[in-house]
Structures are given as C-alpha cells and as structure tokens.
Write a protein that holds these residues in place. Sequence first.
Motif, PDB file in Angstrom:
ATOM      1  N   CYS A   1      -5.724   2.329  -1.012  1.00 36.40           N
ATOM      2  CA  CYS A   1      -5.283   1.103  -0.328  1.00 36.40           C
ATOM      3  C   CYS A   1      -3.966   0.594  -0.918  1.00 36.40           C
ATOM      4  CB  CYS A   1      -6.358   0.035  -0.440  1.00 36.40           C
ATOM      5  SG  CYS A   1      -7.852   0.380   0.518  1.00 36.40           S
ATOM      6  N   ARG A   2      -3.791   0.719  -2.239  1.00 35.40           N
ATOM      7  CA  ARG A   2      -2.539   0.278  -2.843  1.00 35.40           C
ATOM      8  C   ARG A   2      -1.351   1.077  -2.324  1.00 35.40           C
ATOM      9  NH1 ARG A   2      -2.070  -2.185  -7.866  1.00 35.40           N
ATOM     10  NH2 ARG A   2       0.171  -1.969  -7.430  1.00 35.40           N
ATOM     11  N   LEU A   3      -1.577   2.362  -2.023  1.00 36.64           N
ATOM     12  CA  LEU A   3      -0.509   3.229  -1.534  1.00 36.64           C
ATOM     13  C   LEU A   3      -0.404   3.226  -0.011  1.00 36.64           C
ATOM     14  CD1 LEU A   3      -1.140   6.263  -3.925  1.00 36.64           C
ATOM     15  CD2 LEU A   3       0.653   4.536  -4.111  1.00 36.64           C
ATOM     16  N   SER A   4      -1.257   2.440   0.658  1.00 34.96           N
ATOM     17  CA  SER A   4      -1.244   2.410   2.119  1.00 34.96           C
ATOM     18  C   SER A   4      -0.011   1.675   2.635  1.00 34.96           C
ATOM     19  CB  SER A   4      -2.518   1.728   2.631  1.00 34.96           C
ATOM     20  OG  SER A   4      -2.470   1.581   4.029  1.00 34.96           O
TER      21      SER A   4
ATOM     22  N   SER B   1      -2.884  -3.080   1.183  1.00 32.36           N
ATOM     23  CA  SER B   1      -2.214  -2.971  -0.115  1.00 32.36           C
ATOM     24  C   SER B   1      -2.262  -4.292  -0.876  1.00 32.36           C
ATOM     25  CB  SER B   1      -0.770  -2.519   0.076  1.00 32.36           C
ATOM     26  OG  SER B   1      -0.051  -3.451   0.870  1.00 32.36           O
ATOM     27  N   THR B   2      -2.110  -5.411  -0.180  1.00 32.37           N
ATOM     28  CA  THR B   2      -2.159  -6.719  -0.837  1.00 32.37           C
ATOM     29  C   THR B   2      -3.568  -7.034  -1.327  1.00 32.37           C
ATOM     30  OG1 THR B   2      -0.375  -7.505   0.594  1.00 32.37           O
ATOM     31  CG2 THR B   2      -1.658  -9.164  -0.569  1.00 32.37           C
TER      32      THR B   2
ATOM     33  N   TRP C   1      -4.220  -4.950  -4.397  1.00 32.85           N
ATOM     34  CA  TRP C   1      -3.488  -5.501  -5.543  1.00 32.85           C
ATOM     35  C   TRP C   1      -4.179  -6.750  -6.078  1.00 32.85           C
ATOM     36  CZ3 TRP C   1      -1.336 -10.326  -6.221  1.00 32.85           C
ATOM     37  CH2 TRP C   1      -0.545 -10.480  -7.363  1.00 32.85           C
TER      38      TRP C   1
ATOM     39  N   ARG D   1      -4.101   5.837  -8.971  1.00 30.83           N
ATOM     40  CA  ARG D   1      -2.799   5.631  -8.316  1.00 30.83           C
ATOM     41  C   ARG D   1      -1.680   6.329  -9.091  1.00 30.83           C
ATOM     42  NH1 ARG D   1       1.415   1.594  -8.139  1.00 30.83           N
ATOM     43  NH2 ARG D   1       0.507   0.622  -9.997  1.00 30.83           N
TER      44      ARG D   1
END
Length: 323
Positions: free
Chosen positions: A94-97, A103-104, A107, A177
């Motif tokens: 999700c962070r790299l999406s 991504s938010t 995070w 990640r």
Amino acid sequence: MTSRSTTSHARRVEETELVVVPARYVGRWIAAVVVIGILLMLVYGMFANERFHWDVVGEYLFAKPVLAGLGRTLMLTAISMLIGIGLGIVVAVCRLSANPILSTAAWAYSWFFRGTPLMVQLLFWFFLAALIPNIGIGIPFGPELLSIDTNSVISPFTAALLGLSLNEGAYMGEIVRSGIRAIPPGQTEAAKAIGMSRLQTMRRVILPQAMRVIIPPTGNETIGMLKYTSLVIVIGYSELLTSVSIIYSRNFQTIPLLIVAAIWYLAVTAVLSVCQFFIERHFERGFTPVKGRKPAAPAGAASVPGAVAGASPSIEPELEPSK
C-alpha cells in the motif's frame, strides 16, 4: 662491458635486498589477553559466588510452570510474527501504491504504531472495555445485529496478540518496503512485458528476489519479538517471565529465577539464529558464489558447436577467401 655491468648490478641488488618480516600485531595480542582475563574473572565470579544459588537454578530450569510459560512465549512469538509479517507485506504494498488514499493510510498506520511505546499499546488493548464496553456488529450507521461484551473478547492473550502483532506489522512494513525498493525497476518492466499482472509480478518476481534483503532484519525482529513478549507481564498474561516472577514472589529466590528465564531466552535465541543462518543461505543462492564451485555454463551452451561444459563458447572469425 655490458655483461660485466649487468652482473655487478645484480650483485648490488642482492646485497641491498630487504628481508621481509611479518607484522607482529602486538596490540591484538594484548587486547586478546585482556578480554580472556576479563572473561575468566566473570566466569570465576559467577561460580564462586554462592549467592547465585545454582542449585536453585537447576531445580527450576525444567519445572512445569517454567516450561508452560516458555511454551506460551513461543506460541505468542510465532503467532505475532506471522500476523506482523502478513500486515507488513500489505502495508508495504500500500505504501508503494499509486493510490494516494492507500499510501496515506499505510503511512499513518506505520507512523502511529512506530511512534507510540509498545507497553502503552498493550495497556490500551487490555483496557479497551473502558473505551468501548460493547463491540457491535451490524450495518454501518444502521441497526446493530450482534453485540458482544468487550471484556469477554479482550482477554490478556488477545490484548497481547493485538499489541505485539499490530506493532510488528508497522516495522515489518518498512522492512518489506526497503526490500522491494532494492529490486531494479527493470524486473517489473520485464514482467509487464510478458503480460504479468501487478499481483503476479509482486508474488513471482519481486518478493522472491527481495527476500535476501528482507530475511536478515526479519530474523532480528523475530528475536526481538521473543524478548518483547516479556512486556505482557503488565497485563497479566502468564508467559515465561510472568511464570518466573510468580515463583520468586513465593520463595524470594529472585536472582536464580531470573537466571532461569535468561537461560531459556538465550537458548531460544541461539536456535533462531541458526535457523536465520540457513534461511539466509537458501535465499542467497544465485547471488553469492560458492567456494570451490565453478559457475555453471549458460543455458543452451551445450548446443553451441565447440562449447565445453563450464566454459563460454569461443567464436572465431571466418577468414575471407583470397581473391
């Protein structure tokens, strides 16, 4: 004249040739002697001091309450790490999406659980009933279909599992990640070129290569999780340290019982370290050359005329016929 001058020059070189003397490394030997002396003093102090009560240590090392607490510690470590690794993979993806909402959210999850102390999180989950007395299941902003008493759901084991696994998921997300970002972008482009979807690329191409980067810190996190389970003593879950503390609160043998817990922690850590070594060696295949083994011949080399196994085929240019 030339031969005589050459001979005399050679003689002068032989006379002035320096003798090579190996380095003695005096500092290394002094440091080694000091370290060995300190270790001997520590060992002698441990076994010469009667206050360690090694007889009590031997008595309780394999006691049933201690072994039961050790089993609960291992179970809590294994389940928390499995949930944490699964959450970490989801958080990393999700962070790299490219989706800013995913991504938010990933995070924010990582920021919150890495930014608050683990003991605070354990206490929060254990006293969740003070905030939410009943857990309701139903339609959002609609009727409630089922209501469960929070105290009946959030037991000490459940609170410990929630606190440890959610906290570990945030750290594993950063580890996964970093492992994914270590893979060259060309791997993803090549997978897309042969028609792989994003999920297939991640599962079959990226993650298998990223494992060599992910495994070492994951092994450290597993060993850390084994020790973090001792924090659940604050919520009353009877793991290894809690079991030991119950015993020494009755017989007042605090130091011997703490030594018992330390011995078991060290033993399990040693086993985990050995497992980590073999797992790392498995995923290092193809990246680190093995000593004493020549690199294998490239695929299809046997079909090339004049190719020898273990050596690259040589191609000689053809001579043009003379006119």
